[in-house]
Design a protein around this motif. Structure first.
Motif, PDB file in Angstrom:
ATOM      1  N   CYS A 142       0.787  -1.231   0.000  1.00 53.73           N
ATOM      2  CA  CYS A 142       0.000   0.000   0.000  1.00 53.73           C
ATOM      3  C   CYS A 142       0.819   1.282   0.000  1.00 53.73           C
ATOM      4  CB  CYS A 142      -0.904   0.031   1.238  1.00 53.73           C
ATOM      5  SG  CYS A 142      -2.146  -1.278   1.256  1.00 53.73           S
ATOM      6  N   TYR A 143       2.124   1.192   0.264  1.00 54.28           N
ATOM      7  CA  TYR A 143       2.870   2.419   0.517  1.00 54.28           C
ATOM      8  C   TYR A 143       3.618   2.891  -0.723  1.00 54.28           C
ATOM      9  CZ  TYR A 143       4.963   5.875   3.651  1.00 54.28           C
ATOM     10  OH  TYR A 143       5.336   7.036   4.274  1.00 54.28           O
ATOM     11  N   GLU A 144       2.839   3.506  -1.635  1.00 56.79           N
ATOM     12  CA  GLU A 144       3.454   4.156  -2.787  1.00 56.79           C
ATOM     13  C   GLU A 144       4.058   5.481  -2.337  1.00 56.79           C
ATOM     14  OE1 GLU A 144       0.763   5.124  -5.961  1.00 56.79           O
ATOM     15  OE2 GLU A 144       2.316   6.219  -7.071  1.00 56.79           O
ATOM     16  N   VAL A 145       5.272   5.741  -2.773  1.00 60.12           N
ATOM     17  CA  VAL A 145       5.956   6.972  -2.364  1.00 60.12           C
ATOM     18  C   VAL A 145       6.605   7.634  -3.580  1.00 60.12           C
ATOM     19  CG1 VAL A 145       6.416   6.179  -0.006  1.00 60.12           C
ATOM     20  CG2 VAL A 145       8.078   5.699  -1.822  1.00 60.12           C
ATOM     21  N   GLY A 146       6.951   8.880  -3.406  1.00 52.38           N
ATOM     22  CA  GLY A 146       7.650   9.612  -4.451  1.00 52.38           C
ATOM     23  C   GLY A 146       9.147   9.338  -4.395  1.00 52.38           C
ATOM     24  N   ASP A 147       9.821   9.684  -5.463  1.00 54.69           N
ATOM     25  CA  ASP A 147      11.253   9.387  -5.521  1.00 54.69           C
ATOM     26  C   ASP A 147      12.055  10.174  -4.488  1.00 54.69           C
ATOM     27  OD1 ASP A 147      13.077   7.662  -6.941  1.00 54.69           O
ATOM     28  OD2 ASP A 147      14.043   9.493  -7.656  1.00 54.69           O
ATOM     29  N   GLY A 155      20.501   9.225   0.350  1.00 48.42           N
ATOM     30  CA  GLY A 155      21.396  10.328   0.642  1.00 48.42           C
ATOM     31  C   GLY A 155      22.213  10.110   1.903  1.00 48.42           C
ATOM     32  N   ARG A 156      21.643   9.361   2.841  1.00 49.08           N
ATOM     33  CA  ARG A 156      22.352   9.118   4.104  1.00 49.08           C
ATOM     34  C   ARG A 156      22.982   7.735   4.164  1.00 49.08           C
ATOM     35  NH1 ARG A 156      21.528   7.202   9.266  1.00 49.08           N
ATOM     36  NH2 ARG A 156      19.463   6.433   8.694  1.00 49.08           N
ATOM     37  N   THR A 157      22.288   6.739   3.634  1.00 48.20           N
ATOM     38  CA  THR A 157      22.751   5.360   3.840  1.00 48.20           C
ATOM     39  C   THR A 157      23.013   4.604   2.539  1.00 48.20           C
ATOM     40  OG1 THR A 157      20.459   4.596   4.075  1.00 48.20           O
ATOM     41  CG2 THR A 157      21.630   5.156   6.094  1.00 48.20           C
ATOM     42  N   GLY A 158      23.069   5.304   1.421  1.00 45.37           N
ATOM     43  CA  GLY A 158      23.441   4.658   0.161  1.00 45.37           C
ATOM     44  C   GLY A 158      22.492   3.521  -0.199  1.00 45.37           C
ATOM     45  N   ARG A 159      23.075   2.365  -0.492  1.00 40.94           N
ATOM     46  CA  ARG A 159      22.286   1.225  -0.965  1.00 40.94           C
ATOM     47  C   ARG A 159      21.827   0.295   0.162  1.00 40.94           C
ATOM     48  NH1 ARG A 159      19.858   1.032  -5.280  1.00 40.94           N
ATOM     49  NH2 ARG A 159      20.339  -1.147  -5.749  1.00 40.94           N
ATOM     50  N   LEU A 160      22.026   0.721   1.395  1.00 43.04           N
ATOM     51  CA  LEU A 160      21.720  -0.159   2.536  1.00 43.04           C
ATOM     52  C   LEU A 160      20.281  -0.683   2.519  1.00 43.04           C
ATOM     53  CD1 LEU A 160      22.638  -1.416   5.236  1.00 43.04           C
ATOM     54  CD2 LEU A 160      22.001   0.727   6.355  1.00 43.04           C
ATOM     55  N   THR A 161      19.321   0.168   2.140  1.00 40.67           N
ATOM     56  CA  THR A 161      17.919  -0.253   2.190  1.00 40.67           C
ATOM     57  C   THR A 161      17.408  -0.745   0.830  1.00 40.67           C
ATOM     58  OG1 THR A 161      17.068   1.978   1.712  1.00 40.67           O
ATOM     59  CG2 THR A 161      17.430   1.407   4.039  1.00 40.67           C
ATOM     60  N   ALA A 162      18.293  -0.996  -0.115  1.00 36.83           N
ATOM     61  CA  ALA A 162      17.874  -1.353  -1.480  1.00 36.83           C
ATOM     62  C   ALA A 162      16.813  -2.458  -1.536  1.00 36.83           C
ATOM     63  CB  ALA A 162      19.093  -1.724  -2.321  1.00 36.83           C
ATOM     64  N   PRO A 163      16.914  -3.540  -0.718  1.00 35.22           N
ATOM     65  CA  PRO A 163      15.904  -4.597  -0.819  1.00 35.22           C
ATOM     66  C   PRO A 163      14.489  -4.152  -0.407  1.00 35.22           C
ATOM     67  CG  PRO A 163      17.888  -5.402   0.283  1.00 35.22           C
ATOM     68  CD  PRO A 163      18.026  -3.908   0.178  1.00 35.22           C
ATOM     69  N   ALA A 164      14.369  -2.982   0.209  1.00 35.14           N
ATOM     70  CA  ALA A 164      13.054  -2.532   0.700  1.00 35.14           C
ATOM     71  C   ALA A 164      12.233  -1.815  -0.369  1.00 35.14           C
ATOM     72  CB  ALA A 164      13.245  -1.614   1.907  1.00 35.14           C
ATOM     73  N   TRP A 165      12.835  -1.580  -1.551  1.00 35.61           N
ATOM     74  CA  TRP A 165      12.160  -0.792  -2.571  1.00 35.61           C
ATOM     75  C   TRP A 165      11.686  -1.669  -3.714  1.00 35.61           C
ATOM     76  CZ3 TRP A 165      11.537   4.243  -1.228  1.00 35.61           C
ATOM     77  CH2 TRP A 165      12.308   4.675  -0.142  1.00 35.61           C
ATOM     78  N   SER A 166      10.507  -1.343  -4.276  1.00 35.47           N
ATOM     79  CA  SER A 166      10.013  -2.093  -5.421  1.00 35.47           C
ATOM     80  C   SER A 166       9.264  -1.138  -6.343  1.00 35.47           C
ATOM     81  CB  SER A 166       9.092  -3.237  -4.968  1.00 35.47           C
ATOM     82  OG  SER A 166       8.026  -2.734  -4.191  1.00 35.47           O
ATOM     83  N   LEU A 172       6.561   3.601  -7.435  1.00 41.92           N
ATOM     84  CA  LEU A 172       7.573   3.217  -6.450  1.00 41.92           C
ATOM     85  C   LEU A 172       6.904   2.903  -5.107  1.00 41.92           C
ATOM     86  CD1 LEU A 172      10.623   3.042  -5.631  1.00 41.92           C
ATOM     87  CD2 LEU A 172      10.479   5.502  -5.110  1.00 41.92           C
ATOM     88  N   TYR A 173       7.271   1.765  -4.537  1.00 49.13           N
ATOM     89  CA  TYR A 173       6.738   1.362  -3.230  1.00 49.13           C
ATOM     90  C   TYR A 173       7.901   1.081  -2.284  1.00 49.13           C
ATOM     91  CZ  TYR A 173       2.307   0.717  -5.657  1.00 49.13           C
ATOM     92  OH  TYR A 173       1.171   0.921  -6.400  1.00 49.13           O
ATOM     93  N   VAL A 174       7.663   1.389  -0.997  1.00 49.16           N
ATOM     94  CA  VAL A 174       8.691   1.055  -0.012  1.00 49.16           C
ATOM     95  C   VAL A 174       8.078   0.172   1.078  1.00 49.16           C
ATOM     96  CG1 VAL A 174       8.330   3.157   1.393  1.00 49.16           C
ATOM     97  CG2 VAL A 174      10.520   1.929   1.494  1.00 49.16           C
ATOM     98  N   ASP A 175       8.858  -0.787   1.513  1.00 48.93           N
ATOM     99  CA  ASP A 175       8.518  -1.620   2.666  1.00 48.93           C
ATOM    100  C   ASP A 175       9.239  -0.991   3.859  1.00 48.93           C
ATOM    101  OD1 ASP A 175       8.351  -3.518   4.670  1.00 48.93           O
ATOM    102  OD2 ASP A 175       8.549  -5.215   3.287  1.00 48.93           O
TER     103      ASP A 175
END
Ligand SMILES: [Zn+2]
Length: 225
Positions: A142-147, A155-166, A172-175
């Protein structure tokens, strides 16, 4: 009220994730918190989607903070949410805890890492001894977000959260819970459990995304008796 089974076995530890109806019935949240045990005072904060961690004090007006820390016993700390992630961090060895309100702004800005740092430096709890539970939160369903949201994390953590995005149908959605878990793992907190449904499409929870400004809230709390 949802609880994390392993924590119910820890002597003195009190915690729970109330749903919307329990919040509505609770008259200042004291009744459900005391329904099975002697009621404990609850400390909450004025949440501002920031990264400030404050030591809870039942004797003063609510501070402006998104993480409330507790050391010692006799009261609870809580956060209220409606889609944002309620994150409870516990140090069983130090009998310390922090309740964190982690929406995307706070998580991207570092409120979770700030809470872990506070537990370590102020309360003597090493990060790899901490246990985290993340309660009902809006899900990737349900959590569609803007870029700009992804940019804030990257900007702060680079690719650390990459698996959370789809991306689905070019949206674009984020978990948010997966992102929180990855951020915690990034600072050596690897014992993390997820509890409860998506607040927007699961039953029984308030959702700002679904209900707008009139959305209710739910409360999550932790402390030591
Ligand atoms: Zn959903």
């Amino acid at each position: 009220m949802l609880t994390h089974a392993p924590w119910t076995a820890i002597a003195g530890l009190r915690h729970g994730f109330l749903d919307r109806a329990e919040y509505m019935r609770s008259e200042g949240w004291q009744r459900p918190l005391g329904s099975r045990d002697a009621p404990l005072p609850l400390v909450t904060a004025r949440q501002v989607h920031g990264t400030r961690v404050v030591a809870a004090d039942p004797g003063v007006p609510p501070p402006e903070a998104d993480a409330l820390a507790i050391a010692g016993s006799g009261f609870l700390v809580g956060v209220v949410t409606a889609d944002c992630a309620p994150v409870l961090l516990v140090s069983p060895a130090r009998r310390a805890a922090v309740a964190v309100h982690a929406g995307w702004r706070g998580a991207a800005a570092g409120v979770l890492e700030a809470a872990v740092e506070y537990l370590h430096t102020e309360l003597g709890a090493a990060p790899d001894t901490l246990e985290a539970v993340i309660g009902p939160t809006i899900g990737p369903c349900c959590y569609e977000v803007g870029d700009e949201v992804r940019k804030a994390f990257e900007g702060r953590t680079g690719r650390l959260t990459a698996p959370a995005w789809s991306v689905r149908a070019r949206r674009l959605y984020v978990d948010l819970r997966a992102a929180a878990r990855l951020l915690l793992a990034g600072v050596a907190v690897t014992t993390t459990s997820l509890l409860g449904p998506c607040t927007a499409c699961g039953a029984g929870y308030s959702s700002y995304r679904r209900d707008g400004a009139g959305a209710g809230r739910q409360l999550s709390f932790v402390g030591w008796a």
